[in-house]
Design a protein around this motif. Structure first.
Motif, PDB file in Angstrom:
ATOM      1  N   LEU A  14       0.585  -1.387   0.156  1.00  0.00           N
ATOM      2  CA  LEU A  14      -0.299   0.229   0.480  1.00  0.00           C
ATOM      3  C   LEU A  14       0.888   1.578   0.050  1.00  0.00           C
ATOM      4  N   HIS A  15       1.606   1.127   0.902  1.00  0.00           N
ATOM      5  CA  HIS A  15       2.715   2.584   0.859  1.00  0.00           C
ATOM      6  C   HIS A  15       3.493   2.754  -0.290  1.00  0.00           C
ATOM      7  N   GLN A  16       4.007   1.474  -1.081  1.00  0.00           N
ATOM      8  CA  GLN A  16       4.934   1.129  -1.642  1.00  0.00           C
ATOM      9  C   GLN A  16       4.064   2.225  -3.809  1.00  0.00           C
ATOM     10  N   TYR A  17       3.226   1.042  -3.959  1.00  0.00           N
ATOM     11  CA  TYR A  17       2.326   1.273  -4.903  1.00  0.00           C
ATOM     12  C   TYR A  17       1.407   2.277  -4.616  1.00  0.00           C
ATOM     13  N   LEU A  18       0.962   2.881  -3.580  1.00  0.00           N
ATOM     14  CA  LEU A  18      -0.167   3.775  -3.540  1.00  0.00           C
ATOM     15  C   LEU A  18       0.009   5.461  -2.457  1.00  0.00           C
ATOM     16  N   CYS A  19       0.116   5.059  -1.457  1.00  0.00           N
ATOM     17  CA  CYS A  19       0.636   6.113  -0.636  1.00  0.00           C
ATOM     18  C   CYS A  19       2.174   7.178  -1.009  1.00  0.00           C
ATOM     19  N   GLU A  20       2.858   6.802  -1.438  1.00  0.00           N
ATOM     20  CA  GLU A  20       4.085   7.300  -1.741  1.00  0.00           C
ATOM     21  C   GLU A  20       4.534   7.640  -2.948  1.00  0.00           C
ATOM     22  N   PRO A  21       3.524   7.425  -4.294  1.00  0.00           N
ATOM     23  CA  PRO A  21       2.975   7.834  -5.400  1.00  0.00           C
ATOM     24  C   PRO A  21       1.864   8.899  -5.736  1.00  0.00           C
ATOM     25  N   LEU A  22       0.704   8.950  -4.697  1.00  0.00           N
ATOM     26  CA  LEU A  22       0.341  10.014  -4.358  1.00  0.00           C
ATOM     27  C   LEU A  22       1.141  11.143  -3.742  1.00  0.00           C
ATOM     28  N   GLU A  84      -9.036   7.909  -0.056  1.00  0.00           N
ATOM     29  CA  GLU A  84      -9.771   8.594   0.329  1.00  0.00           C
ATOM     30  C   GLU A  84      -9.535   8.729   2.187  1.00  0.00           C
ATOM     31  N   LEU A  85      -8.891   7.661   2.780  1.00  0.00           N
ATOM     32  CA  LEU A  85      -8.454   7.054   3.409  1.00  0.00           C
ATOM     33  C   LEU A  85      -7.421   7.845   4.059  1.00  0.00           C
ATOM     34  N   TRP A  86      -6.468   7.579   2.709  1.00  0.00           N
ATOM     35  CA  TRP A  86      -4.684   8.581   2.790  1.00  0.00           C
ATOM     36  C   TRP A  86      -5.372   9.556   2.934  1.00  0.00           C
ATOM     37  N   MET A  87      -6.532  10.688   2.363  1.00  0.00           N
ATOM     38  CA  MET A  87      -6.059  11.658   1.879  1.00  0.00           C
ATOM     39  C   MET A  87      -6.442  12.284   3.434  1.00  0.00           C
ATOM     40  N   ARG A  88      -7.471  11.653   4.028  1.00  0.00           N
ATOM     41  CA  ARG A  88      -8.079  12.339   5.549  1.00  0.00           C
ATOM     42  C   ARG A  88      -6.611  11.908   6.002  1.00  0.00           C
ATOM     43  N   ALA A  89      -6.112  11.238   6.517  1.00  0.00           N
ATOM     44  CA  ALA A  89      -4.516  11.194   7.082  1.00  0.00           C
ATOM     45  C   ALA A  89      -3.498  12.055   6.760  1.00  0.00           C
ATOM     46  N   VAL A  90      -3.110  12.801   5.822  1.00  0.00           N
ATOM     47  CA  VAL A  90      -2.271  14.090   5.141  1.00  0.00           C
ATOM     48  C   VAL A  90      -3.223  14.780   5.961  1.00  0.00           C
ATOM     49  N   LYS A  91      -4.598  15.137   5.718  1.00  0.00           N
ATOM     50  CA  LYS A  91      -5.445  16.142   6.327  1.00  0.00           C
ATOM     51  C   LYS A  91      -5.007  16.665   7.557  1.00  0.00           C
ATOM     52  N   ASP A  92      -4.670  15.711   8.506  1.00  0.00           N
ATOM     53  CA  ASP A  92      -4.857  15.670  10.015  1.00  0.00           C
ATOM     54  C   ASP A  92      -3.503  15.876  10.209  1.00  0.00           C
ATOM     55  N   GLN A  93      -2.564  15.809   9.418  1.00  0.00           N
ATOM     56  CA  GLN A  93      -1.468  15.867   9.689  1.00  0.00           C
ATOM     57  C   GLN A  93      -0.823  16.934   9.338  1.00  0.00           C
ATOM     58  N   ALA A  94      -1.232  17.791   7.961  1.00  0.00           N
ATOM     59  CA  ALA A  94      -1.189  18.251   7.260  1.00  0.00           C
ATOM     60  C   ALA A  94      -0.011  20.088   7.847  1.00  0.00           C
ATOM     61  N   ASP A  95      -0.880  20.380   8.605  1.00  0.00           N
ATOM     62  CA  ASP A  95      -0.083  21.437   9.405  1.00  0.00           C
ATOM     63  C   ASP A  95       1.369  21.413   9.817  1.00  0.00           C
ATOM     64  N   ASP A  96       1.607  20.068  10.712  1.00  0.00           N
ATOM     65  CA  ASP A  96       2.356  19.733  11.306  1.00  0.00           C
ATOM     66  C   ASP A  96       3.425  19.357  10.265  1.00  0.00           C
ATOM     67  N   MET A  97       3.144  18.663   8.888  1.00  0.00           N
ATOM     68  CA  MET A  97       3.810  18.132   7.838  1.00  0.00           C
ATOM     69  C   MET A  97       4.872  19.405   7.774  1.00  0.00           C
ATOM     70  N   LEU A  98       3.745  20.806   6.934  1.00  0.00           N
ATOM     71  CA  LEU A  98       4.430  22.549   6.657  1.00  0.00           C
ATOM     72  C   LEU A  98       5.339  22.313   7.631  1.00  0.00           C
TER      73      LEU A  98
END
Length: 209
Positions: A14-22, A84-98
């Protein structure tokens, strides 16, 4: 990004073929193409994420009579849910990552199918674009999933589902209008063009390099 419906869904895959390319591609593209191999159906279809609307579109050259039915559409829904599950996880952590300018990245060389290794990585420009787009445009809910209204169909008995997937991507990437029908002769010409590009590519089997 190519996806196999029967891929062994380990965390590594999932990380190699989906999350990282996204992470690498979502921010810099207006459309994301997911060519999907439905192994149990011996069939290929195309899932498209149109960011400008936003919406999911499914292109199936053997579209079922009733929309939203069939094994292929079930596979499509599973992939949409994962993205969409991945997008929700990114949104939750967006401020910290940026704010920190980094994220935890999948480490392919030190990960196995049973053990995942994550390392801290500085954000690339493309990753920053992705995170910002999700933060500013995704509300965390479900994005509409529809069958493409205009979707040329293959002839009965044809095995051209793969070339049709390439044809859909080619038309949309060039921002050309999708026709209602593609004749057998038109598809033959398209397949010849694709073969020619493969044969003349610098890394093809036909290359002298």
């Amino acid at each position: 990004m190519c996806w196999y419906s029967t891929i062994h869904l380990t965390v590594r895959n999932l990380h190699q073929y989906l999350c990282e390319p996204l992470f690498q591609n979502m921010g810099k593209c207006s459309m994301l193409f997911f060519p999907i191999t439905h192994n149990e159906e011996f069939h290929h279809t195309l899932l498209v994420f149109d960011k400008d609307i936003p919406q999911w579109l499914h292109f199936d050259s053997m579209k079922p009579r009733r929309a939203g039915t069939g094994e292929c559409f079930k596979n499509i829904k599973k992939l949409v849910e994962m993205v969409e599950l991945w997008m929700r996880a990114v949104k939750d952590q967006a401020d910290d990552m940026l704010q920190q300018g980094c994220r935890m990245q999948f480490d392919k060389s030190h990960s196995t199918h049973t053990k995942l290794k994550m390392v801290e990585s500085i954000l690339s420009d493309d990753e920053i674009r992705t995170i910002r787009w999700i933060k500013e445009n995704y509300d965390g809910g479900r994005i509409p999933l529809n069958h493409a209204r205009i979707c040329p169909q293959q002839d009965e008995g044809s095995l051209d589902c793969g070339p049709f997937v390439m044809y859909y991507m080619d038309r949309m990437s060039k921002e050309e209008k999708m026709p209602n029908k593609v004749t057998k002769d038109q598809m033959m010409k398209f397949k010849a063009q694709v073969f020619k590009k493969f044969a003349e590519h610098s890394q093809s089997w036909n290359s002298a390099n």
